[in-house]
Design a protein around this motif. Structure first.
Motif, PDB file in Angstrom:
ATOM      1  N   ARG A 245       3.103  -3.336  -8.409  1.00  0.00           N
ATOM      2  CA  ARG A 245       3.031  -4.184  -7.327  1.00  0.00           C
ATOM      3  C   ARG A 245       4.361  -4.805  -6.897  1.00  0.00           C
ATOM      4  NH1 ARG A 245       1.658  -9.238  -6.072  1.00  0.00           N
ATOM      5  NH2 ARG A 245       1.513  -9.858  -8.438  1.00  0.00           N
ATOM      6  N   VAL A 246       5.025  -5.210  -7.960  1.00  0.00           N
ATOM      7  CA  VAL A 246       6.478  -5.607  -7.674  1.00  0.00           C
ATOM      8  C   VAL A 246       7.508  -4.524  -8.472  1.00  0.00           C
ATOM      9  CG1 VAL A 246       8.184  -7.351  -8.222  1.00  0.00           C
ATOM     10  CG2 VAL A 246       5.800  -8.077  -7.909  1.00  0.00           C
ATOM     11  N   VAL A 262       2.193   7.313  -6.736  1.00  0.00           N
ATOM     12  CA  VAL A 262       1.499   8.712  -6.753  1.00  0.00           C
ATOM     13  C   VAL A 262       0.111   8.656  -6.169  1.00  0.00           C
ATOM     14  CG1 VAL A 262       0.627  10.414  -7.948  1.00  0.00           C
ATOM     15  CG2 VAL A 262       2.931   9.908  -8.641  1.00  0.00           C
ATOM     16  N   ASP A 263      -0.373   9.518  -5.175  1.00  0.00           N
ATOM     17  CA  ASP A 263      -1.573   9.393  -4.713  1.00  0.00           C
ATOM     18  C   ASP A 263      -2.640   9.524  -5.638  1.00  0.00           C
ATOM     19  OD1 ASP A 263      -3.985  10.436  -3.164  1.00  0.00           O
ATOM     20  OD2 ASP A 263      -2.670  10.727  -1.680  1.00  0.00           O
ATOM     21  N   PRO A 264      -3.611   8.537  -5.828  1.00  0.00           N
ATOM     22  CA  PRO A 264      -4.672   8.606  -6.786  1.00  0.00           C
ATOM     23  C   PRO A 264      -5.513   9.586  -6.416  1.00  0.00           C
ATOM     24  CG  PRO A 264      -4.886   6.738  -5.557  1.00  0.00           C
ATOM     25  CD  PRO A 264      -3.675   7.241  -4.800  1.00  0.00           C
ATOM     26  N   ILE A 265      -5.829  10.361  -5.190  1.00  0.00           N
ATOM     27  CA  ILE A 265      -6.648  11.540  -4.992  1.00  0.00           C
ATOM     28  C   ILE A 265      -5.969  12.745  -5.026  1.00  0.00           C
ATOM     29  CG2 ILE A 265      -8.325  12.420  -3.340  1.00  0.00           C
ATOM     30  CD1 ILE A 265      -8.708   9.583  -2.291  1.00  0.00           C
ATOM     31  N   THR A 266      -4.877  12.791  -4.518  1.00  0.00           N
ATOM     32  CA  THR A 266      -4.170  14.305  -4.696  1.00  0.00           C
ATOM     33  C   THR A 266      -3.276  14.594  -5.485  1.00  0.00           C
ATOM     34  OG1 THR A 266      -2.457  13.588  -2.906  1.00  0.00           O
ATOM     35  CG2 THR A 266      -4.803  14.378  -1.896  1.00  0.00           C
ATOM     36  N   GLY A 267      -2.710  13.529  -6.086  1.00  0.00           N
ATOM     37  CA  GLY A 267      -1.686  13.661  -7.284  1.00  0.00           C
ATOM     38  C   GLY A 267      -0.348  13.792  -6.563  1.00  0.00           C
ATOM     39  N   GLU A 268      -0.338  13.805  -5.249  1.00  0.00           N
ATOM     40  CA  GLU A 268       0.986  13.932  -4.603  1.00  0.00           C
ATOM     41  C   GLU A 268       1.741  12.984  -4.854  1.00  0.00           C
ATOM     42  OE1 GLU A 268       0.774  13.693  -0.193  1.00  0.00           O
ATOM     43  OE2 GLU A 268       2.735  14.488  -0.065  1.00  0.00           O
ATOM     44  N   ARG A 309      -0.153  -0.265   0.645  1.00  0.00           N
ATOM     45  CA  ARG A 309      -1.371  -0.393   1.182  1.00  0.00           C
ATOM     46  C   ARG A 309      -2.086   0.968   1.249  1.00  0.00           C
ATOM     47  NH1 ARG A 309      -0.253  -3.130   5.434  1.00  0.00           N
ATOM     48  NH2 ARG A 309       0.054  -1.560   6.939  1.00  0.00           N
ATOM     49  N   ALA A 310      -1.810   1.959   1.431  1.00  0.00           N
ATOM     50  CA  ALA A 310      -2.259   3.356   1.573  1.00  0.00           C
ATOM     51  C   ALA A 310      -2.849   3.542   0.344  1.00  0.00           C
ATOM     52  CB  ALA A 310      -1.280   4.245   2.188  1.00  0.00           C
ATOM     53  N   LEU A 311      -2.031   3.432  -0.689  1.00  0.00           N
ATOM     54  CA  LEU A 311      -2.330   3.774  -2.029  1.00  0.00           C
ATOM     55  C   LEU A 311      -3.619   2.927  -2.495  1.00  0.00           C
ATOM     56  CD1 LEU A 311       0.930   4.620  -3.722  1.00  0.00           C
ATOM     57  CD2 LEU A 311      -0.445   6.071  -2.853  1.00  0.00           C
ATOM     58  N   ARG A 312      -3.681   1.547  -2.179  1.00  0.00           N
ATOM     59  CA  ARG A 312      -4.783   1.068  -2.500  1.00  0.00           C
ATOM     60  C   ARG A 312      -6.091   1.566  -1.919  1.00  0.00           C
ATOM     61  NH1 ARG A 312      -1.524  -3.676  -2.607  1.00  0.00           N
ATOM     62  NH2 ARG A 312      -1.767  -3.956  -0.526  1.00  0.00           N
ATOM     63  N   GLN A 313      -5.844   1.919  -0.543  1.00  0.00           N
ATOM     64  CA  GLN A 313      -7.144   2.361   0.120  1.00  0.00           C
ATOM     65  C   GLN A 313      -7.530   3.794  -0.470  1.00  0.00           C
ATOM     66  OE1 GLN A 313      -5.407   2.216   3.939  1.00  0.00           O
ATOM     67  NE2 GLN A 313      -6.590   0.285   4.469  1.00  0.00           N
ATOM     68  N   ALA A 314      -6.477   4.554  -0.861  1.00  0.00           N
ATOM     69  CA  ALA A 314      -6.854   5.744  -1.405  1.00  0.00           C
ATOM     70  C   ALA A 314      -7.591   5.364  -2.864  1.00  0.00           C
ATOM     71  CB  ALA A 314      -5.498   6.474  -1.970  1.00  0.00           C
ATOM     72  N   ILE A 352      -2.243  12.486   9.251  1.00  0.00           N
ATOM     73  CA  ILE A 352      -2.607  10.987   8.687  1.00  0.00           C
ATOM     74  C   ILE A 352      -2.568  10.449   7.563  1.00  0.00           C
ATOM     75  CG2 ILE A 352      -4.634  11.410  10.690  1.00  0.00           C
ATOM     76  CD1 ILE A 352      -6.435  11.670   8.134  1.00  0.00           C
ATOM     77  N   GLU A 353      -2.545   8.956   7.642  1.00  0.00           N
ATOM     78  CA  GLU A 353      -2.483   8.331   6.490  1.00  0.00           C
ATOM     79  C   GLU A 353      -3.679   7.617   5.968  1.00  0.00           C
ATOM     80  OE1 GLU A 353       0.453   8.255   4.702  1.00  0.00           O
ATOM     81  OE2 GLU A 353       1.605   9.412   6.067  1.00  0.00           O
ATOM     82  N   TYR A 354      -3.931   7.044   4.745  1.00  0.00           N
ATOM     83  CA  TYR A 354      -5.167   6.765   4.178  1.00  0.00           C
ATOM     84  C   TYR A 354      -5.740   5.419   5.193  1.00  0.00           C
ATOM     85  CZ  TYR A 354      -5.368   9.523   0.156  1.00  0.00           C
ATOM     86  OH  TYR A 354      -5.383  10.479  -0.853  1.00  0.00           O
ATOM     87  N   PRO A 355      -5.066   4.555   5.865  1.00  0.00           N
ATOM     88  CA  PRO A 355      -5.685   3.893   6.716  1.00  0.00           C
ATOM     89  C   PRO A 355      -6.597   4.527   7.753  1.00  0.00           C
ATOM     90  CG  PRO A 355      -3.446   3.070   6.377  1.00  0.00           C
ATOM     91  CD  PRO A 355      -3.623   4.352   5.821  1.00  0.00           C
ATOM     92  N   GLU A 356      -6.221   5.480   8.336  1.00  0.00           N
ATOM     93  CA  GLU A 356      -7.002   6.141   9.253  1.00  0.00           C
ATOM     94  C   GLU A 356      -8.244   6.864   8.384  1.00  0.00           C
ATOM     95  OE1 GLU A 356      -4.320   8.529  11.636  1.00  0.00           O
ATOM     96  OE2 GLU A 356      -5.868   9.355  12.855  1.00  0.00           O
ATOM     97  N   MET A 357      -7.897   7.471   7.259  1.00  0.00           N
ATOM     98  CA  MET A 357      -9.066   8.220   6.532  1.00  0.00           C
ATOM     99  C   MET A 357      -9.908   7.120   6.034  1.00  0.00           C
ATOM    100  SD  MET A 357      -9.189  10.917   4.624  1.00  0.00           S
ATOM    101  CE  MET A 357     -10.213  11.559   3.172  1.00  0.00           C
ATOM    102  N   ALA A 358      -9.455   5.911   5.760  1.00  0.00           N
ATOM    103  CA  ALA A 358     -10.141   4.604   5.278  1.00  0.00           C
ATOM    104  C   ALA A 358     -11.377   4.437   6.440  1.00  0.00           C
ATOM    105  CB  ALA A 358      -9.447   3.733   4.629  1.00  0.00           C
ATOM    106  N   ARG A 359     -10.558   4.216   7.687  1.00  0.00           N
ATOM    107  CA  ARG A 359     -11.403   3.785   8.807  1.00  0.00           C
ATOM    108  C   ARG A 359     -12.364   4.965   8.821  1.00  0.00           C
ATOM    109  NH1 ARG A 359      -6.736   1.979  10.814  1.00  0.00           N
ATOM    110  NH2 ARG A 359      -6.349   3.864  12.218  1.00  0.00           N
TER     111      ARG A 359
END
Ligand SMILES: Cc1cc2nc3c(=O)[nH]c(=O)nc-3n(C[C@H](O)[C@H](O)[C@H](O)COP(=O)(O)OP(=O)(O)OC[C@H]3O[C@@H](n4cnc5c(N)ncnc54)[C@H](O)[C@@H]3O)c2cc1C
Length: 381
Positions: A245-246, A262-268, A309-314, A352-359
């Motif tokens: 976080r920091v 690192v993306d927690p779904i894709t490992g990217e 934010r994107a990684l939290r949503q992921a 797209i980014e995770y916010p869109e995927m999350a929506r």
């Protein structure tokens, strides 16, 4: 410290901003880095934005087909997808490092670090050279020595991921073969087969705490793909959704894997490494312009907010894909819903980014939950 995608992008950006930069890496380049080499549309886009031009011709191969499998079920092949690029890190990282040096960073590659003192901004190399700077960037990967110096450990063993990989001989039809993704080839993780001209990169990765015997997972996956299960696989930790976080302390910043990006779904991780390196360098340049290096971390943290934010949503969406009670529903939904598959591919492509995927996905959660727990559903088995 570190001249991979994070450190290279940071050094390039900082040098272009007029800062005096030392690019330190314990390895001389070219060097190998364990990685599938999946260079997504997002990676491609960030690379172009940061370095101004695309990777040199021949450094990436582009595929337009993907085949998905989940927990042993074939979810089908999809052609005509947004471009999915593959690369070899030995080649890509050498180019990134070369671009940083050409931009003006001083070359300290091939010179291991003996110790560092974050408070003093001092890095001492094994050959005795001493570097002192108002700001230090730890871009030294998942086992980050800089993160250890700041926080006592590079990552949390309870949350870290782990990946195993082999470079198998290339098959004759690799150029036309789809990129293959197997959700669940490891628990809370996946398997991949990336067909390249020079080799087939095959691996499994997942949350370490949920995979007591990752080697057995790898053997099963190699067997499933008709490969020799006993070939020697290499392994490395992967900060699979465990970002800091920091990202730093005082006048020391962390980027890329060292910051857990690192993306927690894709490992990217390549895209996030390059982007965070760039953002850290921009924050450093702004802080130094004002003569207030101590403000760099706060600036950097602010600029990382969308990525965090994107990684939290992921992480939230990951529950729907990997948690045992939801697996059956996920497989059914992914097979049934062209929209879901399309969203996933657009996400991989960086469109797209995770916010869109999350929506688009999280509002389905109540129905998803109901299908998962209703009597007669066998998905929890
Ligand atoms: C098995 C596996 C498969 C993966 N597949 C993919 C994929 O297909 N696509 C994708 O996008 N991501 C993938 N990743 C993640 C990706 O590899 C990382 O996220 C990415 O490399 C992070 O870049 P980085 O610059 O932060 O760190 P690194 O690429 O690890 O670079 C760190 C650099 O720091 C140097 N260094 C380390 N310690 C020191 C030290 N003490 N002193 C000086 N230098 C030091 C190293 O030599 C290295 O050059 C995968 C990871 C694993 C483990």
């Amino acid at each position: 410290m570190g001249a991979g995608p994070a450190g290279g992008a940071a050094a390039f950006t900082a040098a272009r901003a007029g800062l005096t930069v030392a690019l330190v890496d314990r390895h001389a380049f070219p060097r190998d880095k364990l990685c599938g080499g999946g260079f997504t549309g997002r990676s491609h886009q960030y690379f172009c934005e940061i370095f101004g031009t695309p990777p040199e011709p021949g450094q990436i191969e582009t595929h337009h087909s993907v085949s998905f499998h989940a927990h042993g079920t074939d979810l089908g092949r999809i052609d005509g997808i947004p471009p999915l690029h593959l690369t070899m890190r030995r080649v890509l990282d050498t180019e990134i490092c070369a671009r940083a040096l050409a931009a003006g960073a001083a070359d300290f590659t091939g010179r291991p670090v003996a110790r560092l003192d974050p408070e003093a901004g001092q890095v001492v190399l094994e050959d005795g050279a001493e570097l002192t700077a108002p700001l230090v960037l730890g871009a030294d990967g998942v086992n980050s020595m800089v993160a250890r110096a700041l926080f006592g450990q590079a990552f949390d063993r309870g949350r870290i991921g782990f990946g195993l990989e082999v470079e198998a001989p290339a098959a004759p039809d690799n150029a036309e073969a789809p990129v293959r993704i197997d959700f669940g080839a490891a628990d809370w993780g996946y398997g991949w087969h990336f067909p390249k001209t020079c080799s087939s990169t095959i691996g499994v990765g997942g949350v370490l705490a949920r995979n007591a015997d990752m080697k057995a997972m790898m053997r099963s996956y190699l067997t499933l793909l008709g490969q020799d299960p006993d070939q020697k696989a290499k392994g490395q930790f992967l900060p699979f959704g465990d970002f800091r976080r920091v990202p730093g302390r005082g006048r020391t910043l962390l980027a890329g894997d060292a910051a857990g990006l690192v993306d927690p779904i894709t490992g990217e991780g390549i895209a996030y490494a390059m982007k965070s390196g760039q953002l850290a360098a921009l924050a450093a340049a702004a802080a130094l312009r004002e003569g207030r290096p101590e403000t760099a971390l706060a600036r950097y943290r602010r600029s990382l907010r969308p990525m965090h934010r994107a990684l939290r949503q992921a992480r939230a969406i990951r529950l729907m894909i990997f948690a045992r009670p939801f697996r059956g529903s996920f497989v059914a939904a992914f097979r049934r819903s062209g929209q879901l598959r399309h969203l996933y591919l657009r996400l991989l492509a960086g469109e797209i980014e995770y916010p869109e995927m999350a929506r688009a996905t999280l509002w389905r959660f109540p129905a998803f939950l109901w299908r998962s727990i209703r009597p007669g559903n066998r998905s929890g088995a």
